[in-house]
Write a protein that holds these residues in place. Sequence first.
Motif, PDB file in Angstrom:
ATOM      1  N   MET A   1      10.288   5.813   1.137  1.00 19.27           N
ATOM      2  CA  MET A   1      11.180   6.879   1.994  1.00 19.27           C
ATOM      3  C   MET A   1      10.602   8.089   1.498  1.00 19.27           C
ATOM      4  N   ASN A   2      10.328   8.297   0.353  1.00 19.31           N
ATOM      5  CA  ASN A   2       9.979   9.777  -0.157  1.00 19.31           C
ATOM      6  C   ASN A   2       8.620  10.155   0.366  1.00 19.31           C
ATOM      7  N   LEU A   3       7.944   9.262   0.963  1.00 15.09           N
ATOM      8  CA  LEU A   3       6.377   9.498   1.295  1.00 15.09           C
ATOM      9  C   LEU A   3       6.646  10.506   2.409  1.00 15.09           C
ATOM     10  N   PHE A   4       7.707  10.661   3.288  1.00 17.77           N
ATOM     11  CA  PHE A   4       7.602  11.367   4.292  1.00 17.77           C
ATOM     12  C   PHE A   4       8.472  12.910   4.140  1.00 17.77           C
ATOM     13  N   GLN A   5       8.593  13.029   2.716  1.00 16.31           N
ATOM     14  CA  GLN A   5       8.741  14.387   2.359  1.00 16.31           C
ATOM     15  C   GLN A   5       7.488  15.335   1.984  1.00 16.31           C
ATOM     16  N   LYS A   6       7.907  16.856   2.532  1.00 16.25           N
ATOM     17  CA  LYS A   6       6.442  17.460   2.406  1.00 16.25           C
ATOM     18  C   LYS A   6       5.705  17.550   1.187  1.00 16.25           C
ATOM     19  N   GLU A   7       6.524  17.390  -0.077  1.00 16.46           N
ATOM     20  CA  GLU A   7       5.668  17.286  -1.472  1.00 16.46           C
ATOM     21  C   GLU A   7       5.108  16.099  -1.482  1.00 16.46           C
ATOM     22  N   TYR A   8       4.889  14.953  -0.757  1.00 16.25           N
ATOM     23  CA  TYR A   8       4.510  13.744  -0.761  1.00 16.25           C
ATOM     24  C   TYR A   8       3.377  13.608   0.549  1.00 16.25           C
ATOM     25  N   ARG A   9       3.070  14.699   1.059  1.00 15.36           N
ATOM     26  CA  ARG A   9       2.350  14.597   2.276  1.00 15.36           C
ATOM     27  C   ARG A   9       1.010  14.094   2.007  1.00 15.36           C
ATOM     28  N   LYS A  10       0.390  14.513   0.925  1.00 11.77           N
ATOM     29  CA  LYS A  10      -1.049  14.192   0.646  1.00 11.77           C
ATOM     30  C   LYS A  10      -1.209  12.731   0.182  1.00 11.77           C
ATOM     31  N   GLU A  11      -0.240  12.386  -0.580  1.00  9.37           N
ATOM     32  CA  GLU A  11      -0.150  11.022  -0.908  1.00  9.37           C
ATOM     33  C   GLU A  11      -0.028  10.056   0.252  1.00  9.37           C
ATOM     34  N   LEU A  12       0.704  10.475   1.362  1.00  9.74           N
ATOM     35  CA  LEU A  12       1.126   9.561   2.559  1.00  9.74           C
ATOM     36  C   LEU A  12      -0.090   9.690   3.421  1.00  9.74           C
TER      37      LEU A  12
ATOM     38  N   ILE B   1       0.885  -1.312   0.188  1.00  4.43           N
ATOM     39  CA  ILE B   1      -0.030   0.019   0.046  1.00  4.43           C
ATOM     40  C   ILE B   1       0.993   1.326   0.034  1.00  4.43           C
ATOM     41  N   LEU B   2       1.999   1.161   0.649  1.00  4.11           N
ATOM     42  CA  LEU B   2       2.742   2.586   0.920  1.00  4.11           C
ATOM     43  C   LEU B   2       3.630   2.730  -0.574  1.00  4.11           C
ATOM     44  N   SER B   3       3.996   1.495  -1.217  1.00  2.00           N
ATOM     45  CA  SER B   3       4.751   1.782  -2.468  1.00  2.00           C
ATOM     46  C   SER B   3       3.829   1.599  -3.740  1.00  2.00           C
ATOM     47  N   LEU B   4       2.469   1.682  -3.559  1.00  3.45           N
ATOM     48  CA  LEU B   4       1.336   1.618  -4.483  1.00  3.45           C
ATOM     49  C   LEU B   4       1.381   3.007  -5.314  1.00  3.45           C
ATOM     50  N   ASP B   5       1.455   2.854  -6.826  1.00  2.00           N
ATOM     51  CA  ASP B   5       1.498   4.109  -7.580  1.00  2.00           C
ATOM     52  C   ASP B   5      -0.061   4.496  -7.522  1.00  2.00           C
TER      53      ASP B   5
ATOM     54  N   ILE C   1       5.009  -8.036  -4.369  1.00  3.20           N
ATOM     55  CA  ILE C   1       6.663  -7.963  -3.904  1.00  3.20           C
ATOM     56  C   ILE C   1       7.261  -7.253  -4.803  1.00  3.20           C
ATOM     57  N   PRO C   2       6.984  -7.674  -6.476  1.00  2.00           N
ATOM     58  CA  PRO C   2       7.590  -6.887  -7.449  1.00  2.00           C
ATOM     59  C   PRO C   2       7.145  -5.405  -7.337  1.00  2.00           C
ATOM     60  N   VAL C   3       5.879  -5.004  -7.163  1.00  3.12           N
ATOM     61  CA  VAL C   3       5.670  -3.567  -6.847  1.00  3.12           C
ATOM     62  C   VAL C   3       6.562  -2.844  -5.867  1.00  3.12           C
ATOM     63  N   ILE C   4       6.689  -3.658  -4.788  1.00  2.76           N
ATOM     64  CA  ILE C   4       7.244  -3.001  -3.755  1.00  2.76           C
ATOM     65  C   ILE C   4       8.957  -2.802  -4.031  1.00  2.76           C
ATOM     66  N   ALA C   5       9.316  -3.788  -4.619  1.00  3.30           N
ATOM     67  CA  ALA C   5      10.681  -3.592  -5.207  1.00  3.30           C
ATOM     68  C   ALA C   5      11.011  -2.487  -6.185  1.00  3.30           C
ATOM     69  N   LEU C   6       9.973  -2.311  -7.313  1.00  9.85           N
ATOM     70  CA  LEU C   6      10.009  -1.333  -8.057  1.00  9.85           C
ATOM     71  C   LEU C   6      10.018   0.127  -7.486  1.00  9.85           C
ATOM     72  N   ASN C   7       8.839   0.365  -6.489  1.00  8.81           N
ATOM     73  CA  ASN C   7       8.874   1.520  -5.827  1.00  8.81           C
ATOM     74  C   ASN C   7       9.433   1.733  -4.468  1.00  8.81           C
ATOM     75  N   SER C   8      10.490   0.920  -4.233  1.00  4.14           N
ATOM     76  CA  SER C   8      10.953   0.929  -2.794  1.00  4.14           C
ATOM     77  C   SER C   8      11.394   2.301  -2.380  1.00  4.14           C
ATOM     78  N   SER C   9      12.015   3.085  -3.306  1.00  2.00           N
ATOM     79  CA  SER C   9      12.422   4.635  -2.931  1.00  2.00           C
ATOM     80  C   SER C   9      11.226   5.312  -2.499  1.00  2.00           C
ATOM     81  N   LYS C  10       9.967   5.076  -3.140  1.00  2.00           N
ATOM     82  CA  LYS C  10       8.872   5.958  -3.179  1.00  2.00           C
ATOM     83  C   LYS C  10       8.502   5.791  -1.601  1.00  2.00           C
TER      84      LYS C  10
END
Length: 345
Positions: free
Chosen positions: A300-311, A239-243, A289-298
């Motif tokens: 960590m980025n969720l905790f940045q200000k510009e991704y607050r709405k998505e978080l 869920i956290l790495s989902l596009d 699991i492939p989606v998690i691997a593909l978007n693993s950096s996403k």
Amino acid sequence: MLLSVVYTEYALLSSVFYNQLYEIFFVSLFLFLVFPFNDETRTARIALYAVLIVLVIYTSAFFRKSLMFVYLIFFALLILNLKDKKYLLKFAALSVPVIVLMTFFNPYKMFNSNYIGNTETLFWGHTMYGGHGGEAALLIPENIERYNRRLKEFKERNNLTDMTRESMDEFEKEEIIGFIKSEPHRWILLQARKVLYTFGVVPERDGLLMIYKGKVPVHWIVASLILQLPYALILILFILSLDLSIKDIIGDRRKSILYLFGIYLIAGISLFGPYQERYRPVVFICFFIPVIALNSSKVMNLFQKEYRKELVTKIALILLLLAVWLYQAYEVLIIYHDRYFKIVQ
């Protein structure tokens, strides 16, 4: 690789070689070939990958029916890429032999005695007869009584003494259509329930019994935690790495293939017929699991200000999932305690 190793449901499959292992193998091989086929530009290589993909789909049908309707994904990819003639030609050329083979020379239909070519699967998944809704068996006394009454009325109305498979098909079709027409809201809620309960809090039965009744005595609570904690971790990470942006998915052809195939798998194990928890390892290994691997950096980025709405959106989805799990746990432990605990007695 790490998530695949700690995913207990998947690890337990290998000890008895369940059907899900066939599906994971062939689905993984299919994706392994489709991605380079998607990227390839040289005609000879495109033809080679196409032949290999068709062979994998055809061979898989000797064992399971997971890839039987995979041409639907090819059609969806064609629609998403109408402006690219080369891409259209590639997947159109791939679709034709797959449709012909799966329609007229399908090994699963020809050689598998367990093949269900009638409406039985649809019946359990699209009426309220099965269990408490969406299950593959008559379990509740009220449902059994209603089923017998409706079947008797059908036989009298059609002057039947014995029910053949063909007449059962007609009865089941009548019940499905009648339910959808008379109570469309309940049918929609049933489909939502099936998806949520497929990925619910209840441990998969066979895995639970393998741990609980194995050579080393394990309490059912500990056995459940061994199964469910890695499962819950992977689901929450997914869920956290989902596009969430459709544009991000459509704009990336590899993601388009992966997400379309993930929807295809989820629909197959929960929407097509009754929901099937035992088949969810196929979805976890080949999609989550492939989606998690593909978007693993996403993540960590969720905790940045510009991704607050998505978080916030993803936290809301996780809270919804936890609420469903709490209610399902209440059903199992309190409301339907006797039914579920027959498994561990």
